[in-house]
Design an enzyme around this catalytic site. Sequence first.
Site, PDB file in Angstrom:
ATOM      1  N   ARG A   1      11.751  -6.273   4.392  1.00  0.00           N
ATOM      2  CA  ARG A   1      11.498  -4.826   4.301  1.00  0.00           C
ATOM      3  C   ARG A   1      12.464  -4.052   5.200  1.00  0.00           C
ATOM      4  O   ARG A   1      12.766  -4.457   6.310  1.00  0.00           O
ATOM      5  CB  ARG A   1      10.057  -4.525   4.728  1.00  0.00           C
ATOM      6  CG  ARG A   1       9.757  -3.035   4.723  1.00  0.00           C
ATOM      7  CD  ARG A   1       8.295  -2.758   4.630  1.00  0.00           C
ATOM      8  NE  ARG A   1       7.595  -2.959   5.887  1.00  0.00           N
ATOM      9  CZ  ARG A   1       6.298  -2.656   6.040  1.00  0.00           C
ATOM     10  NH1 ARG A   1       5.604  -2.200   5.017  1.00  0.00           N
ATOM     11  NH2 ARG A   1       5.712  -2.855   7.192  1.00  0.00           N
TER      12      ARG A   1
ATOM     13  N   ARG B   1       0.164  -9.574  13.349  1.00  0.00           N
ATOM     14  CA  ARG B   1      -0.422  -8.487  12.541  1.00  0.00           C
ATOM     15  C   ARG B   1      -1.348  -9.059  11.465  1.00  0.00           C
ATOM     16  O   ARG B   1      -2.391  -8.497  11.157  1.00  0.00           O
ATOM     17  CB  ARG B   1       0.685  -7.646  11.897  1.00  0.00           C
ATOM     18  CG  ARG B   1       1.367  -6.742  12.904  1.00  0.00           C
ATOM     19  CD  ARG B   1       2.631  -6.166  12.354  1.00  0.00           C
ATOM     20  NE  ARG B   1       2.406  -5.156  11.334  1.00  0.00           N
ATOM     21  CZ  ARG B   1       3.334  -4.786  10.451  1.00  0.00           C
ATOM     22  NH1 ARG B   1       4.527  -5.353  10.446  1.00  0.00           N
ATOM     23  NH2 ARG B   1       3.065  -3.858   9.578  1.00  0.00           N
TER      24      ARG B   1
ATOM     25  N   LYS C   1       0.837  -1.214   0.000  1.00  0.00           N
ATOM     26  CA  LYS C   1       0.000   0.000   0.000  1.00  0.00           C
ATOM     27  C   LYS C   1       0.867   1.258   0.000  1.00  0.00           C
ATOM     28  O   LYS C   1       0.599   2.195  -0.736  1.00  0.00           O
ATOM     29  CB  LYS C   1      -0.905   0.039   1.249  1.00  0.00           C
ATOM     30  CG  LYS C   1      -1.857  -1.131   1.385  1.00  0.00           C
ATOM     31  CD  LYS C   1      -2.848  -0.907   2.521  1.00  0.00           C
ATOM     32  CE  LYS C   1      -2.235  -0.857   3.898  1.00  0.00           C
ATOM     33  NZ  LYS C   1      -1.616  -2.104   4.353  1.00  0.00           N
TER      34      LYS C   1
ATOM     35  N   ARG D   1      -8.992   0.696   9.528  1.00  0.00           N
ATOM     36  CA  ARG D   1      -8.558  -0.682   9.728  1.00  0.00           C
ATOM     37  C   ARG D   1      -9.592  -1.479  10.507  1.00  0.00           C
ATOM     38  O   ARG D   1      -9.385  -2.670  10.749  1.00  0.00           O
ATOM     39  CB  ARG D   1      -7.253  -0.682  10.514  1.00  0.00           C
ATOM     40  CG  ARG D   1      -6.002  -0.913   9.665  1.00  0.00           C
ATOM     41  CD  ARG D   1      -4.833  -0.805  10.621  1.00  0.00           C
ATOM     42  NE  ARG D   1      -3.643  -1.475  10.218  1.00  0.00           N
ATOM     43  CZ  ARG D   1      -2.574  -0.846   9.728  1.00  0.00           C
ATOM     44  NH1 ARG D   1      -2.610   0.438   9.506  1.00  0.00           N
ATOM     45  NH2 ARG D   1      -1.480  -1.529   9.475  1.00  0.00           N
TER      46      ARG D   1
ATOM     47  N   ARG E   1      11.824  -2.473  10.829  1.00  0.00           N
ATOM     48  CA  ARG E   1      10.839  -2.067  11.826  1.00  0.00           C
ATOM     49  C   ARG E   1      10.682  -3.188  12.848  1.00  0.00           C
ATOM     50  O   ARG E   1      10.659  -4.355  12.491  1.00  0.00           O
ATOM     51  CB  ARG E   1       9.482  -1.829  11.134  1.00  0.00           C
ATOM     52  CG  ARG E   1       9.367  -0.470  10.521  1.00  0.00           C
ATOM     53  CD  ARG E   1       8.157  -0.324   9.642  1.00  0.00           C
ATOM     54  NE  ARG E   1       6.900  -0.814  10.199  1.00  0.00           N
ATOM     55  CZ  ARG E   1       5.716  -0.620   9.630  1.00  0.00           C
ATOM     56  NH1 ARG E   1       5.635   0.054   8.489  1.00  0.00           N
ATOM     57  NH2 ARG E   1       4.620  -1.095  10.160  1.00  0.00           N
TER      58      ARG E   1
HETATM   59  P1  AMP Z   1       1.368   0.443   9.276  1.00  0.00           P
HETATM   60  O1  AMP Z   1       2.620   1.214   9.061  1.00  0.00           O
HETATM   61  O2  AMP Z   1       0.190   0.973   8.513  1.00  0.00           O
HETATM   62  O3  AMP Z   1       1.547  -1.043   9.104  1.00  0.00           O
HETATM   63  O4  AMP Z   1       0.982   0.660  10.826  1.00  0.00           O
HETATM   64  C1  AMP Z   1       1.847   0.246  11.857  1.00  0.00           C
HETATM   65  C2  AMP Z   1       1.075   0.081  13.152  1.00  0.00           C
HETATM   66  O5  AMP Z   1       0.467   1.319  13.527  1.00  0.00           O
HETATM   67  C3  AMP Z   1      -0.060  -0.919  13.132  1.00  0.00           C
HETATM   68  O6  AMP Z   1       0.386  -2.249  13.311  1.00  0.00           O
HETATM   69  C4  AMP Z   1      -0.900  -0.421  14.285  1.00  0.00           C
HETATM   70  O7  AMP Z   1      -0.329  -0.778  15.536  1.00  0.00           O
HETATM   71  C5  AMP Z   1      -0.783   1.086  14.143  1.00  0.00           C
HETATM   72  N1  AMP Z   1      -1.842   1.620  13.245  1.00  0.00           N
HETATM   73  C6  AMP Z   1      -1.666   2.254  12.055  1.00  0.00           C
HETATM   74  N2  AMP Z   1      -2.852   2.583  11.513  1.00  0.00           N
HETATM   75  C7  AMP Z   1      -3.801   2.163  12.359  1.00  0.00           C
HETATM   76  C8  AMP Z   1      -5.223   2.184  12.366  1.00  0.00           C
HETATM   77  N3  AMP Z   1      -5.914   2.722  11.358  1.00  0.00           N
HETATM   78  N4  AMP Z   1      -5.864   1.629  13.421  1.00  0.00           N
HETATM   79  C9  AMP Z   1      -5.195   1.099  14.463  1.00  0.00           C
HETATM   80  N5  AMP Z   1      -3.856   1.023  14.524  1.00  0.00           N
HETATM   81  C10 AMP Z   1      -3.159   1.549  13.487  1.00  0.00           C
END
Ligand code: AMP
Length: 210
Positions: free
Chosen positions: A123, A167, A13, A88, A156
Amino acid sequence: MNIILLGAPGAGKGTQAEIICERLSIPTISTGNIIREALKSGTEMGLKAKSFIEAGSLVPDEVVIGIIKERLAKGDCENGFILDGFPRTIPQAEALDKMGVVIDKVIDIEVTDESIVKRLSGRRVCEDCGASYHLEYKAPKVDGKCDKCNGTLVQRKDDHPDTVLSRLEVYHKETEPLKAYYEKQNKLVIVYGQDEVQDTTKLVLQALEA
Ligand code: AMP
């Protein structure tokens, strides 16, 4: 155009968002990036989110909804935006609807769990600007250094194998139901993630034009 990019963590994404953002000149809003920034600068929101993000679980809805409300109110969103990683959960999607935000298209990038595990373990992200690389598919020009800002590339914490599995579990349970939610609103377009980034991009751009 107001766009949501859906898909499992690691489905690509972020990379697709960067490309659409350049093509359409609209900003990408990544709740994950906003939260990581807050964590880095030690704000109250960052501290609240720390344990959730590190465990690979979702940050509570009210926190991310607050982030999105604040971000969408900024002037650069007037001509459209790309949401990467939000919503999400169903309550997050309902919050967007209640805010009166009209979404034009929801592009769901589908990738198998097996490929996700492979993609996330390779990654690497830039500590400074957040740009994303992959040891195999999108290697930086200089090992361990960001092409854009020369920052150091790191893995990360939540890309470590154990966290990736939780996840994915969270994704299937909490986020996948959004496909039906947006299908009902006639906004969902499914794109199958390809091995080569540019092949997925072609499909994503076609989906946006359709
Ligand atoms: P991402 O970089 O989008 O994979 O987000 C990393 C982490 O941030 C996720 O695993 C969640 O812990 C938190 N996070 C990001 N976006 C959301 C969301 N819309 N709702 C809840 N947690 C989020």
